[in-house]
Design a protein around this motif. Sequence first.
Motif, PDB file in Angstrom:
ATOM      1  N   GLU A 624      33.743  38.023  30.728  1.00  0.00           N
ATOM      2  CA  GLU A 624      34.027  37.259  31.936  1.00  0.00           C
ATOM      3  C   GLU A 624      33.801  38.055  33.205  1.00  0.00           C
ATOM      4  OE1 GLU A 624      37.999  35.911  31.518  1.00  0.00           O
ATOM      5  OE2 GLU A 624      37.538  34.469  29.931  1.00  0.00           O
ATOM      6  N   VAL A 625      33.734  39.355  33.074  1.00  0.00           N
ATOM      7  CA  VAL A 625      33.560  40.193  34.250  1.00  0.00           C
ATOM      8  C   VAL A 625      32.844  41.470  33.834  1.00  0.00           C
ATOM      9  CG1 VAL A 625      35.777  41.386  33.993  1.00  0.00           C
ATOM     10  CG2 VAL A 625      34.743  41.204  36.262  1.00  0.00           C
ATOM     11  N   GLY A 626      32.042  42.010  34.724  1.00  0.00           N
ATOM     12  CA  GLY A 626      31.364  43.287  34.509  1.00  0.00           C
ATOM     13  C   GLY A 626      31.368  44.071  35.798  1.00  0.00           C
ATOM     14  N   SER A 627      30.661  45.172  35.819  1.00  0.00           N
ATOM     15  CA  SER A 627      30.627  46.023  37.008  1.00  0.00           C
ATOM     16  C   SER A 627      29.329  45.823  37.770  1.00  0.00           C
ATOM     17  CB  SER A 627      30.771  47.496  36.630  1.00  0.00           C
ATOM     18  OG  SER A 627      30.673  48.320  37.774  1.00  0.00           O
ATOM     19  N   SER A 628      29.441  45.819  39.101  1.00  0.00           N
ATOM     20  CA  SER A 628      28.254  45.688  39.941  1.00  0.00           C
ATOM     21  C   SER A 628      27.810  47.013  40.534  1.00  0.00           C
ATOM     22  CB  SER A 628      28.519  44.684  41.072  1.00  0.00           C
ATOM     23  OG  SER A 628      29.624  45.089  41.858  1.00  0.00           O
ATOM     24  N   ALA A 629      28.599  48.081  40.345  1.00  0.00           N
ATOM     25  CA  ALA A 629      28.264  49.378  40.951  1.00  0.00           C
ATOM     26  C   ALA A 629      28.745  50.501  40.048  1.00  0.00           C
ATOM     27  CB  ALA A 629      28.889  49.512  42.338  1.00  0.00           C
ATOM     28  N   ARG A 630      27.807  51.291  39.544  1.00  0.00           N
ATOM     29  CA  ARG A 630      28.162  52.373  38.608  1.00  0.00           C
ATOM     30  C   ARG A 630      29.139  53.366  39.214  1.00  0.00           C
ATOM     31  NH1 ARG A 630      26.455  57.510  38.123  1.00  0.00           N
ATOM     32  NH2 ARG A 630      24.777  57.218  39.627  1.00  0.00           N
ATOM     33  N   LYS A 631      28.890  53.773  40.447  1.00  0.00           N
ATOM     34  CA  LYS A 631      29.712  54.827  41.038  1.00  0.00           C
ATOM     35  C   LYS A 631      31.094  54.339  41.454  1.00  0.00           C
ATOM     36  CE  LYS A 631      25.949  57.742  42.732  1.00  0.00           C
ATOM     37  NZ  LYS A 631      25.357  58.408  43.928  1.00  0.00           N
ATOM     38  N   SER A 632      31.334  53.021  41.351  1.00  0.00           N
ATOM     39  CA  SER A 632      32.677  52.513  41.651  1.00  0.00           C
ATOM     40  C   SER A 632      33.614  52.693  40.467  1.00  0.00           C
ATOM     41  CB  SER A 632      32.605  51.030  42.035  1.00  0.00           C
ATOM     42  OG  SER A 632      32.331  50.223  40.895  1.00  0.00           O
ATOM     43  N   ILE A 633      33.091  53.010  39.283  1.00  0.00           N
ATOM     44  CA  ILE A 633      33.884  53.107  38.065  1.00  0.00           C
ATOM     45  C   ILE A 633      34.654  54.419  38.071  1.00  0.00           C
ATOM     46  CG2 ILE A 633      33.823  53.091  35.551  1.00  0.00           C
ATOM     47  CD1 ILE A 633      31.085  51.644  35.803  1.00  0.00           C
ATOM     48  N   VAL A 634      35.991  54.336  38.133  1.00  0.00           N
ATOM     49  CA  VAL A 634      36.833  55.521  38.272  1.00  0.00           C
ATOM     50  C   VAL A 634      38.023  55.396  37.330  1.00  0.00           C
ATOM     51  CG1 VAL A 634      38.332  56.830  39.833  1.00  0.00           C
ATOM     52  CG2 VAL A 634      36.159  55.912  40.670  1.00  0.00           C
ATOM     53  N   LEU A 643      34.233  47.949  40.661  1.00  0.00           N
ATOM     54  CA  LEU A 643      33.847  46.829  41.505  1.00  0.00           C
ATOM     55  C   LEU A 643      33.040  45.827  40.696  1.00  0.00           C
ATOM     56  CD1 LEU A 643      33.640  45.590  44.420  1.00  0.00           C
ATOM     57  CD2 LEU A 643      31.481  46.857  44.635  1.00  0.00           C
ATOM     58  N   SER A 644      33.364  44.555  40.854  1.00  0.00           N
ATOM     59  CA  SER A 644      32.593  43.482  40.236  1.00  0.00           C
ATOM     60  C   SER A 644      32.179  42.504  41.327  1.00  0.00           C
ATOM     61  CB  SER A 644      33.428  42.766  39.170  1.00  0.00           C
ATOM     62  OG  SER A 644      34.404  41.944  39.795  1.00  0.00           O
ATOM     63  N   ASP A 645      31.488  41.450  40.927  1.00  0.00           N
ATOM     64  CA  ASP A 645      31.082  40.431  41.899  1.00  0.00           C
ATOM     65  C   ASP A 645      32.283  39.738  42.518  1.00  0.00           C
ATOM     66  OD1 ASP A 645      28.418  40.924  41.521  1.00  0.00           O
ATOM     67  OD2 ASP A 645      28.183  39.411  39.959  1.00  0.00           O
ATOM     68  N   ILE A 677      31.373  41.640  51.454  1.00  0.00           N
ATOM     69  CA  ILE A 677      30.485  42.615  50.803  1.00  0.00           C
ATOM     70  C   ILE A 677      29.076  42.047  50.721  1.00  0.00           C
ATOM     71  CG2 ILE A 677      29.981  43.855  48.661  1.00  0.00           C
ATOM     72  CD1 ILE A 677      32.971  43.921  48.103  1.00  0.00           C
ATOM     73  N   ASN A 678      28.109  42.818  51.165  1.00  0.00           N
ATOM     74  CA  ASN A 678      26.697  42.426  51.044  1.00  0.00           C
ATOM     75  C   ASN A 678      26.258  42.716  49.606  1.00  0.00           C
ATOM     76  OD1 ASN A 678      23.911  42.137  51.138  1.00  0.00           O
ATOM     77  ND2 ASN A 678      23.729  42.995  53.188  1.00  0.00           N
ATOM     78  N   GLN A 679      26.117  41.677  48.795  1.00  0.00           N
ATOM     79  CA  GLN A 679      25.835  41.854  47.376  1.00  0.00           C
ATOM     80  C   GLN A 679      24.473  42.488  47.118  1.00  0.00           C
ATOM     81  OE1 GLN A 679      27.988  41.591  45.040  1.00  0.00           O
ATOM     82  NE2 GLN A 679      29.617  40.677  46.280  1.00  0.00           N
ATOM     83  N   ASP A 680      23.560  42.391  48.078  1.00  0.00           N
ATOM     84  CA  ASP A 680      22.247  43.019  47.895  1.00  0.00           C
ATOM     85  C   ASP A 680      22.341  44.539  47.873  1.00  0.00           C
ATOM     86  OD1 ASP A 680      20.992  40.571  47.791  1.00  0.00           O
ATOM     87  OD2 ASP A 680      20.521  40.532  49.932  1.00  0.00           O
ATOM     88  N   PHE A 681      23.414  45.098  48.455  1.00  0.00           N
ATOM     89  CA  PHE A 681      23.584  46.554  48.499  1.00  0.00           C
ATOM     90  C   PHE A 681      24.862  47.009  47.804  1.00  0.00           C
ATOM     91  CE2 PHE A 681      20.808  45.471  51.996  1.00  0.00           C
ATOM     92  CZ  PHE A 681      19.854  46.479  51.983  1.00  0.00           C
ATOM     93  N   ALA A 682      25.548  46.084  47.143  1.00  0.00           N
ATOM     94  CA  ALA A 682      26.814  46.420  46.495  1.00  0.00           C
ATOM     95  C   ALA A 682      26.647  47.463  45.398  1.00  0.00           C
ATOM     96  CB  ALA A 682      27.453  45.161  45.925  1.00  0.00           C
ATOM     97  N   HIS A 683      25.460  47.520  44.774  1.00  0.00           N
ATOM     98  CA  HIS A 683      25.243  48.483  43.686  1.00  0.00           C
ATOM     99  C   HIS A 683      25.332  49.930  44.168  1.00  0.00           C
ATOM    100  CE1 HIS A 683      21.291  48.072  45.572  1.00  0.00           C
ATOM    101  NE2 HIS A 683      20.998  49.256  45.085  1.00  0.00           N
TER     102      HIS A 683
END
Length: 901
Positions: A624-634, A643-645, A677-683
């Motif tokens: 149901e949910v995943g991550s949109s940015a690798r470096k946000s995973i802490v 961070l997810s969508d 959040i600008n999703q085009d740069f959220a990654h």
Amino acid sequence: MNARLRPNQLKPGEVALSKNGRMNDDGTWQPRKGLNTLFGSITTGEDAIRLPYIILSASRSSNVVTAVLDETPSLSFIVGDNITIDGLNFTGNDPNGTFALASVNFNTRTITYASTGANEVFTTVGSSQRYGDIDIDWSDMTEPWISYNPIGRTSVASMGNSITTTINYVVTVASRLSNVVTLTLQDTPASEFVVGGTVHVDDIDASINGSHTITAINTSAKTITFADTGADVTFTVKSPNVGDTSVASTTENFTLNDDAVNAVYGSAVFSDATSENDDFIFSASNNLCIIIRLKDSKLYKCRYEQGGETVDAPCGMTQGFDKMFIFRTRKTTLSASPVLNRVQISEATQSGQTITVTTESNHNRLVGDFVTLTRLGNWEYNPNDCYQVATVPSSTQLTVTMTQSQTKEFNVSGAQVEYFEDFAKVANGAYTAPVYLTDSSSASVSGVVTMDVSSHGLAVGDRLTIHTSQSAIYDSFIGSEVVVTSVPTANQFTFNIGVKDDSNHSLTVSRPLALGKGFIHQPAAPFGEFHQRRLWVPYQYTSATAPTDRSIRDELVASDILDSDTFDEIGNQFRISSGKSDFIVGIKGFTQDSVVVFNRKSIHLMTGVSGSLADVKTTMVTDEVGSSARKSIVQVANQILFLSDQGIYSVDFIDEYNLRGTGTPISETIQPFIDRINQDFAHLSVGVYFNNRYWLALPLDSSVGIADGNKLNTILVYNFINQGFESIDTVDSEDFAIRDLLVAREGSQNALYLTTEEGGVHKVDAIEGNDLVLEQVGQELSNEPGHKVISQLTTRQYDADSLDRKTFSRAELQLKSSDVNPSNGNIQFIAEDPDSVSETNTLSSLLGNELDTAEDTSVRLRVNKRGFGIQADFQPTNGRPYVRSTRVDARLSDRSTTSVQ
């Protein structure tokens, strides 16, 4: 802070808005401290161009072209890589074009490549005629114009698939008169030379060699002039012989600008295990790795493959297995052993701009390498800085060039030459295992090492690795790669390396031996995660010398234990989501036996990773949910935040093998900011845990849907003690773009740092006062007041627990100044239904002056507003005052006064 609910629904202790503020442990609110710059912007906006080498002579024999270069080729000349040749004049088959480099000899400065054709001695060129002077119609040309009359171009060789063109003009006369230099050219200067443009002078005199601004051009006299201060003199110019010509060139001239940094694409912390106080921040720019030692802000630099590689997109960087890795997605990963080398200085002098350094032992530096000089004393202009080596007269002497001129003999007590080794590609291509070759009496003469090994089976261009030696001269080269330069016999071979003369010592080198299927070298990857003594990477690209796309985005592959160069693609490869429309975003090692894999739309748990990977089990935690940015995973204790969508979520470990996701995002209370959040740069978003807080840098639009947040411009701060978001942090500058958030040691204390896209390194919450940040090249800290920290506190709405309309008569704020500065600020009250805002009161006008340092006060003021509810808004203008509490008096119609706090 709660920005989702109506302000009158907030609980005591919650606030509607906290901008650039901190919630202290005692419940008070205070503006944050300012950022401090440890190192300013390094980007220049200039292009970094690979340097071509002039060919002095060239010939073809038995379908092999041998070319002699004007300078010793750099280590970017790697056998098997492409090399481009241009400007050779020929009568038979064309030797120009792009070829695979067959061999390189660093002593004789020769290179060879295969080229089919008759034996021929080619003519190299170096005059100044252009294609417009060729006596043939343009429409009739069927070959490159240089083939018809190749004078006017320089014969050159360059690694890669192309060469930048240049226009060189032979200088026949050069003189300086009344601080103006006049150059007389052999040919009429073309339109590329313009007044106000640049002319590059070479091989005339050191005082005028270099780039200058053109002040006048006389096409009839064929002269160019530029300003240059100095005595009147007629310079000696070199005769127009090929390869030895005094020239003036357009700004299209070949350059290698190691200071031309276009952007910083990634950062990481290196902790030196041999020192309790030395942490370094490595920042990967397009052509250099910039390194800052935190305890003293000392600068170091190193290259990628001696200048032969680049980083051209956001990259992953991490430390592991005593190496620093730069993951470049589609390109082979770079690695370096980040050990700071130190060599004692025995003598150092400066004459003009040239610093000559003599070391007590072999400095092991080559021309083009970087060094940092430290602890030199007795100077007018500080020479302790990072430089690129200009010349290497001997193994214990080198020279560098300083911007300022002075004549000094420096005090060298405790002085050192310090440097990091360059990054190099990790092992790639067909997987190989090492074969060891040992000579018990090897010899080195003038940097050429000769080894006698029976039936060695080597060929010119083969790569070897220095393994062990009885001689100390090889100690700093253990693990280094060298290239076979000659094979006199089947039992003898040579290679070049910067060691002093030596003989009769055992030396062992290793060569690779190809193996069969199953094992591969490290695949090209966008990032890697070290866990349980293995390196885990997405298996999206191959490990070939030129990596290819596997068109698979949901596979992982793990290295062998403690071996980042060996991967088992059969036993250690895992397909996470079975080819569904999903892809891997990040990996996080968790507990001794688990790895959590974050896909874009799902989360998966891998267990059984602590030993053999034969019994690894993969379980989906949620789809149901995943991550949109690798470096946000802490990871924080038994939680992993990301961070997810839909916002910021966390997953919790109930026990070692059970992972549970949260149903609602922890960012629910600040949803209005998440919506921006600008999703085009959220990654690009990056998070870190420090000081009981989760810090997350995001690209926020100025308002929902505007799409102007194209960089990381905002930090959300989540306080674990208060279990809520305590601030929205920004810097008052549109140019400020965060690249990474890092926790590192400065001395013995951990601190939080951020790096920027421009290469700045800044310490967070570091100083009282403004944000001292430098976004532009050339800014001096001493001349910059910095950016004001614009902080704001808006309280919950007070409604006296009644829906009736009220009259808010008076208010009280309890404040205290910090121990460093006096305080001031603006106070307003915002009423609702009817909507109105009170006039602004300043703290100094209410008290008669600013609130003195370390003083506290209770400020009482009239409000006189009617409405359903009211909020207090406080915006500090000086100092960092504590806000302890607020109180508002309200009177309902026909009722007594009710105090609301």
